[in-house]
Design a protein around this motif. Structure first.
Motif, PDB file in Angstrom:
ATOM      1  N   HIS A   7      28.561   6.829  -3.252  1.00  0.00           N
ATOM      2  CA  HIS A   7      29.455   6.532  -4.365  1.00  0.00           C
ATOM      3  C   HIS A   7      28.842   5.518  -5.331  1.00  0.00           C
ATOM      4  O   HIS A   7      29.417   5.237  -6.373  1.00  0.00           O
ATOM      5  CB  HIS A   7      30.807   6.008  -3.845  1.00  0.00           C
ATOM      6  CG  HIS A   7      31.618   7.072  -3.166  1.00  0.00           C
ATOM      7  ND1 HIS A   7      32.803   6.806  -2.521  1.00  0.00           N
ATOM      8  CD2 HIS A   7      31.420   8.416  -3.032  1.00  0.00           C
ATOM      9  CE1 HIS A   7      33.294   7.930  -2.015  1.00  0.00           C
ATOM     10  NE2 HIS A   7      32.471   8.909  -2.305  1.00  0.00           N
ATOM     11  N   ILE A  23      31.170  14.222  -7.158  1.00  0.00           N
ATOM     12  CA  ILE A  23      31.740  13.991  -5.820  1.00  0.00           C
ATOM     13  C   ILE A  23      32.009  15.292  -5.076  1.00  0.00           C
ATOM     14  O   ILE A  23      31.718  15.420  -3.885  1.00  0.00           O
ATOM     15  CB  ILE A  23      32.999  13.103  -5.917  1.00  0.00           C
ATOM     16  CG1 ILE A  23      32.569  11.653  -6.212  1.00  0.00           C
ATOM     17  CG2 ILE A  23      33.812  13.165  -4.623  1.00  0.00           C
ATOM     18  CD1 ILE A  23      33.706  10.698  -6.464  1.00  0.00           C
ATOM     19  N   ALA A  47      30.627   4.329   0.655  1.00  0.00           N
ATOM     20  CA  ALA A  47      31.476   5.509   0.881  1.00  0.00           C
ATOM     21  C   ALA A  47      31.971   5.565   2.319  1.00  0.00           C
ATOM     22  O   ALA A  47      32.252   6.649   2.843  1.00  0.00           O
ATOM     23  CB  ALA A  47      30.675   6.769   0.553  1.00  0.00           C
ATOM     24  N   ASP A  76      35.271   7.594   3.283  1.00  0.00           N
ATOM     25  CA  ASP A  76      35.160   9.036   3.047  1.00  0.00           C
ATOM     26  C   ASP A  76      34.194   9.690   4.035  1.00  0.00           C
ATOM     27  O   ASP A  76      34.441  10.809   4.502  1.00  0.00           O
ATOM     28  CB  ASP A  76      34.717   9.313   1.607  1.00  0.00           C
ATOM     29  CG  ASP A  76      35.840   9.115   0.601  1.00  0.00           C
ATOM     30  OD1 ASP A  76      37.023   9.173   1.017  1.00  0.00           O
ATOM     31  OD2 ASP A  76      35.555   8.892  -0.589  1.00  0.00           O
TER      32      ASP A  76
END
Length: 292
Positions: free
Chosen positions: A135, A143, A171, A174
């Motif tokens: 990210h 993304i 990140a 995620d």
């Protein structure tokens, strides 16, 4: 430090008494030949390296280099920043080590993933990576491509029974979520571990390996040292990510596998373990993770 010193390779550290592996390096981005890098590393007790692919070309090179050298094992993948670049053709979407490309769309990503899948079947390819999410370098447009690529790599790793090597930059949530959603492979390695101590506990509970790089030695890296302190010795690896992340006191100079002893000694201090004990654990962990 003069500019000539800054560009010069750091000196050879004192050799390790217990040989270890560099669990993540990019020999194709370093100066000199593979043979020179391996000889220099072996001279200080770094007897094995894992050469990591970041795109189709680099993954092919990793597989060929592992086939040619007993001390080299390969991993193959599309780096998280490569997937948006393939789909969008936009270096802003990928944050590349290379330049802009024409957008290829989903079909181009599928074709690249098929090449990675074929390489992952080779016996000297021991892992699928580095894959994951970034990210930091990828904007909102990229993304979806990154996540699709990551999910595909998880499936490839599971189908071939290979370790999954994760690049996780800003990140964490995620990455962990997608691993849960897809079902993680038997072996997961967080390359250049960048989470905090709380995340290290989460990784340990899941049985994920945490590989620490030279940045664990940086002054501002106390959260990393806190994570290393709580990481179980049986889940810890050491890496260079060379030519990047050269450990202190050589930060900013070229990194290479022969500098692993500098990082490993700093790690032993953080863990309150004798150097030989940590080296013994790390050597066994790396062989177990990559199945060699």
């Amino acid at each position: 430090m003069s500019s000539s010193t800054k560009d010069a390779p750091p000196p050879l550290p004192e050799p390790l008494r217990v040989p270890v592996a560099d669990s993540h390096t990019h020999l194709d981005m370093q100066d000199g030949t593979v043979e020179e890098a391996l000889a220099k590393a072996a001279s200080v007790g770094v007897t094995t390296v894992v050469q990591v692919g970041c795109d189709v070309k680099g993954s092919r090179w990793a597989a060929e280099t592992a086939a040619a050298h007993e001390a080299v094992h390969a991993t193959v993948a599309l780096h998280p920043n490569e997937a948006p670049r393939i789909v969008l053709g936009d270096p802003g979407g990928g944050g590349s080590r290379q330049g802009a490309r024409e957008p290829g769309g989903d079909a181009a990503l599928d074709a690249a993933l098929a090449e990675i899948d074929a390489l992952a079947a080779l016996p000297h390819v021991r892992g699928v990576g580095e894959t994951g999410l970034d990210h930091f370098r990828t904007g909102p447009d990229g993304i979806a491509a990154q996540q699709r690529s990551f999910r595909a790599h998880i499936e490839i790793a599971k189908r071939h029974g290979k370790a999954l090597v994760i690049h996780d930059r800003e990140a964490h949530d995620d990455v962990l979520r997608i691993l849960r959603e897809e079902g993680a492979p038997d072996t997961v390695v967080f390359h250049c571990y960048s989470g905090d101590a709380e995340m290290a506990k989460t990784c340990a509970e899941a049985g994920y390996y945490m590989s620490f790089a030279g940045n664990v030695t940086f002054k501002n890296a106390q959260p990393l040292r806190d994570a290393l302190a709580v990481a179980p010795p049986e889940l810890v690896l050491v890496e260079t990510d060379a030519p990047f992340l050269t450990p202190a006191p050589y930060r900013g100079r070229p990194n290479a596998p022969y500098l692993i002893p500098v990082t490993l000694r700093a790690m032993a201090e953080v863990k309150g373990m004798p150097e030989d004990a940590l080296a013994t654990a790390v050597a066994a962990n790396t062989a177990r993770a990559f199945g060699y």
